[in-house]
Design a protein around this motif. Structure first.
Motif, PDB file in Angstrom:
ATOM      1  N   VAL A  39       0.834  -1.200   0.000  1.00  0.00           N
ATOM      2  CA  VAL A  39       0.000   0.000   0.000  1.00  0.00           C
ATOM      3  C   VAL A  39       0.870   1.252   0.000  1.00  0.00           C
ATOM      4  O   VAL A  39       0.589   2.228  -0.713  1.00  0.00           O
ATOM      5  CB  VAL A  39      -0.952  -0.001   1.219  1.00  0.00           C
ATOM      6  CG1 VAL A  39      -1.616   1.361   1.386  1.00  0.00           C
ATOM      7  CG2 VAL A  39      -2.017  -1.083   1.054  1.00  0.00           C
ATOM      8  N   ILE A  40       1.942   1.246   0.798  1.00  0.00           N
ATOM      9  CA  ILE A  40       2.857   2.390   0.831  1.00  0.00           C
ATOM     10  C   ILE A  40       3.533   2.577  -0.526  1.00  0.00           C
ATOM     11  O   ILE A  40       3.646   3.698  -1.036  1.00  0.00           O
ATOM     12  CB  ILE A  40       3.901   2.200   1.948  1.00  0.00           C
ATOM     13  CG1 ILE A  40       3.221   2.244   3.324  1.00  0.00           C
ATOM     14  CG2 ILE A  40       4.983   3.283   1.863  1.00  0.00           C
ATOM     15  CD1 ILE A  40       4.136   1.949   4.477  1.00  0.00           C
ATOM     16  N   VAL A  41       3.972   1.470  -1.120  1.00  0.00           N
ATOM     17  CA  VAL A  41       4.587   1.552  -2.451  1.00  0.00           C
ATOM     18  C   VAL A  41       3.591   2.129  -3.452  1.00  0.00           C
ATOM     19  O   VAL A  41       3.937   2.993  -4.273  1.00  0.00           O
ATOM     20  CB  VAL A  41       5.063   0.157  -2.908  1.00  0.00           C
ATOM     21  CG1 VAL A  41       5.489   0.185  -4.371  1.00  0.00           C
ATOM     22  CG2 VAL A  41       6.202  -0.331  -2.029  1.00  0.00           C
ATOM     23  N   PHE A  42       2.348   1.669  -3.376  1.00  0.00           N
ATOM     24  CA  PHE A  42       1.302   2.161  -4.288  1.00  0.00           C
ATOM     25  C   PHE A  42       1.109   3.667  -4.123  1.00  0.00           C
ATOM     26  O   PHE A  42       0.967   4.404  -5.111  1.00  0.00           O
ATOM     27  CB  PHE A  42       0.002   1.416  -4.014  1.00  0.00           C
ATOM     28  CG  PHE A  42      -1.148   1.839  -4.892  1.00  0.00           C
ATOM     29  CD1 PHE A  42      -1.185   1.477  -6.226  1.00  0.00           C
ATOM     30  CD2 PHE A  42      -2.186   2.601  -4.382  1.00  0.00           C
ATOM     31  CE1 PHE A  42      -2.249   1.864  -7.039  1.00  0.00           C
ATOM     32  CE2 PHE A  42      -3.238   2.990  -5.179  1.00  0.00           C
ATOM     33  CZ  PHE A  42      -3.280   2.618  -6.513  1.00  0.00           C
ATOM     34  N   SER A  43       1.111   4.138  -2.895  1.00  0.00           N
ATOM     35  CA  SER A  43       0.940   5.569  -2.641  1.00  0.00           C
ATOM     36  C   SER A  43       2.050   6.392  -3.292  1.00  0.00           C
ATOM     37  O   SER A  43       1.801   7.427  -3.915  1.00  0.00           O
ATOM     38  CB  SER A  43       0.899   5.845  -1.137  1.00  0.00           C
ATOM     39  OG  SER A  43       0.793   7.234  -0.871  1.00  0.00           O
ATOM     40  N   PHE A  44       3.289   5.907  -3.163  1.00  0.00           N
ATOM     41  CA  PHE A  44       4.414   6.646  -3.754  1.00  0.00           C
ATOM     42  C   PHE A  44       4.394   6.590  -5.278  1.00  0.00           C
ATOM     43  O   PHE A  44       4.717   7.574  -5.951  1.00  0.00           O
ATOM     44  CB  PHE A  44       5.737   6.111  -3.215  1.00  0.00           C
ATOM     45  CG  PHE A  44       6.048   6.580  -1.823  1.00  0.00           C
ATOM     46  CD1 PHE A  44       6.244   7.928  -1.558  1.00  0.00           C
ATOM     47  CD2 PHE A  44       6.140   5.690  -0.766  1.00  0.00           C
ATOM     48  CE1 PHE A  44       6.525   8.383  -0.277  1.00  0.00           C
ATOM     49  CE2 PHE A  44       6.421   6.130   0.518  1.00  0.00           C
ATOM     50  CZ  PHE A  44       6.608   7.485   0.766  1.00  0.00           C
ATOM     51  N   VAL A  45       3.995   5.445  -5.830  1.00  0.00           N
ATOM     52  CA  VAL A  45       3.926   5.329  -7.285  1.00  0.00           C
ATOM     53  C   VAL A  45       2.872   6.279  -7.842  1.00  0.00           C
ATOM     54  O   VAL A  45       3.082   6.931  -8.880  1.00  0.00           O
ATOM     55  CB  VAL A  45       3.622   3.866  -7.697  1.00  0.00           C
ATOM     56  CG1 VAL A  45       3.350   3.774  -9.193  1.00  0.00           C
ATOM     57  CG2 VAL A  45       4.784   2.958  -7.330  1.00  0.00           C
ATOM     58  N   VAL A  46       1.727   6.366  -7.154  1.00  0.00           N
ATOM     59  CA  VAL A  46       0.656   7.253  -7.596  1.00  0.00           C
ATOM     60  C   VAL A  46       1.119   8.713  -7.605  1.00  0.00           C
ATOM     61  O   VAL A  46       0.750   9.495  -8.489  1.00  0.00           O
ATOM     62  CB  VAL A  46      -0.585   7.068  -6.690  1.00  0.00           C
ATOM     63  CG1 VAL A  46      -1.585   8.203  -6.890  1.00  0.00           C
ATOM     64  CG2 VAL A  46      -1.248   5.727  -6.990  1.00  0.00           C
TER      65      VAL A  46
END
Length: 437
Positions: free
Chosen positions: A307-314
């Motif tokens: 989820v954290i990785v997804f937030s940064f990618v977004v």
């Protein structure tokens, strides 16, 4: 234990699997069509879109809080197959109402159409409340004990694959086709529901308590004396609270942050469904049919990290030019599209690995004459937790917190779920020690 997929050939499993598959498909096709219509055609403000999504989610969840106790009692008192036939008949009437709301909204009567659709959403929640305890509680009654985990995994995988199909179609077919399709699927579900074998009451006859508040409390209180059962319910509840937050924030995130069309919004929800289905099958293979939560803490921690990785990618996403939204082909052509979808898929896979064994606990920790009430108790706690999650999203979004920042709340919730799963593992270990002694 036979291969889990081999259960699909069994007369005692296939009609139930088909009925729940069609019901989940129909429910999510209608909900997704309504949310996308409101997000892309009615509201033009991120806060209003998030608020409507949270309202619709809360309305659909409310019946689980109010009626799950009654549903569980009835499922342990009356033939479960008979209840299935009743609720599938009701689904046809509900979809008539919902289809009418869709058509009115499409023809410009958006206020009346939305009211009818929200009423249909509430009634679909009632429908699911009475069907929910049965689809898990009937498994120990129809399957051998060493096939229950495989059957549970297939039910979960089928549910999320049906969500996949419903959400994808909702983004691609016109409203008129949606209205016709939900009615046709409701009729087909009624036909398959009539083929579910009888599952009569086991154990002594119950005295049904129709008071939703006292019956709900008694239902939940009955699980408190079994630590691993109560901890499993708490862990599942936290998982679905996390899921509720993700489902609510995704439509405005996809539209306003990733600047894509409703077809891509459906793709995102579908990706979650595929991932959870994969996770359901993977964990069943890893555990080899044994009901255990030993992988649950690691799975949910990994989910939080994704989820954290997804937030940064977004945050690194390059938005479309003003006044334009990326369609499907434009979205996949973007250099960061693959990382976005990969992170989202990983979130869902680890989520499926976390939650499926916990559902198996619900149906094997207690006697077969108590399984429906146990699942119903789980539904009450789950639904209350999801309503809290929806309310939190509503309040946080009104404070101006962006969807990509809300993802950090989701990651923090994953740590709480991991702590609960760790306690569940310890409770199971203590129970096993007592049995061995």
């Amino acid at each position: 234990m036979i291969n889990a997929l081999g259960l699909l050939k069994r007369r005692r499993f296939l009609p139930l699997f088909s009925t729940q598959f069609l019901g989940a498909f129909n429910d999510n096709l209608f909900k997704q069509a309504m949310i996308l219509f409101a997000t892309y055609r009615i509201f033009h403000d991120p806060r209003a879109e998030a608020s409507f999504s949270a309202l619709a989610f809360g309305i659909s969840t409310l019946p689980f809080i109010l009626l799950s106790a009654l549903a569980g009692q009835l499922a342990d008192t009356v033939d479960k197959a008979r209840i299935i036939r009743v609720v599938k008949t009701a689904e046809i009437a509900i979809m008539l109402l919902g289809a009418g709301g869709l058509m009115l909204a499409e023809r410009g009567q958006s206020r009346t159409g939305i009211v009818l659709m929200l009423v249909a959403i509430f009634l679909l929640g009632v429908h699911s409340t009475f069907f929910g305890p049965i689809k898990y509680a009937i498994l120990p009654q129809h399957l051998h004990e060493d096939d229950v985990l495989g059957g549970t995994g297939l039910v979960e995988a089928g549910t999320y694959l049906s969500i996949l199909l419903g959400t994808v179609l909702a983004g691609y077919i016109p409203i008129e086709a949606t209205a016709i399709l939900v009615l046709a699927v409701a009729v087909l579900g009624w036909l398959t529901g009539r083929r579910v074998p009888p599952a009569p009451r086991l154990g002594p006859r119950l005295r049904v308590n129709f008071n939703p508040f006292t019956s709900s409390w008694r239902l939940i209180n009955a699980t408190l004396h079994i630590p691993r059962l109560f901890l499993a319910i708490c862990s599942i509840s936290f998982f679905w609270t996390i899921g509720a937050v993700l489902i609510i924030i995704f439509p405005p995130l996809v539209k306003n942050v990733l600047t894509t069309t409703q077809e891509v919004a459906s793709l995102f929800t579908a990706t979650l469904s595929i991932g959870i289905a994969i996770g359901s099958v993977v964990i069943n293979t890893m555990l080899r049919g044994r009901i255990s939560a030993r992988y649950a803490p690691a799975s949910i921690v990994a989910m939080g990290a994704c989820v954290i990785v997804f937030s940064f990618v977004v945050r690194l996403w390059v938005p479309a030019p003003a006044g334009h939204l990326y369609d499907w082909t434009e979205f996949v052509a973007q250099p960061r599209a693959i990382p976005v979808l990969a992170a989202l898929t990983a979130i869902a896979v680890f989520g499926g690995m976390f939650v499926v064994p916990l559902y198996a606990f619900l149906t094997t920790t207690v006697g077969k004459d108590q399984t429906a009430r146990t699942v119903a108790a789980n539904n009450v706690v789950n639904s209350a937790a999801m309503v809290v999650g929806a309310g939190a999203v509503l309040g946080i979004s009104n404070l101006g917190v962006s969807p990509e920042n809300m993802l950090f709340l989701v990651a923090a919730m994953c740590l709480v779920a991991a702590w609960l799963a760790h306690r569940l593992n310890r409770a199971c270990a203590r129970a096993d020690q007592k049995i061995s002694v």
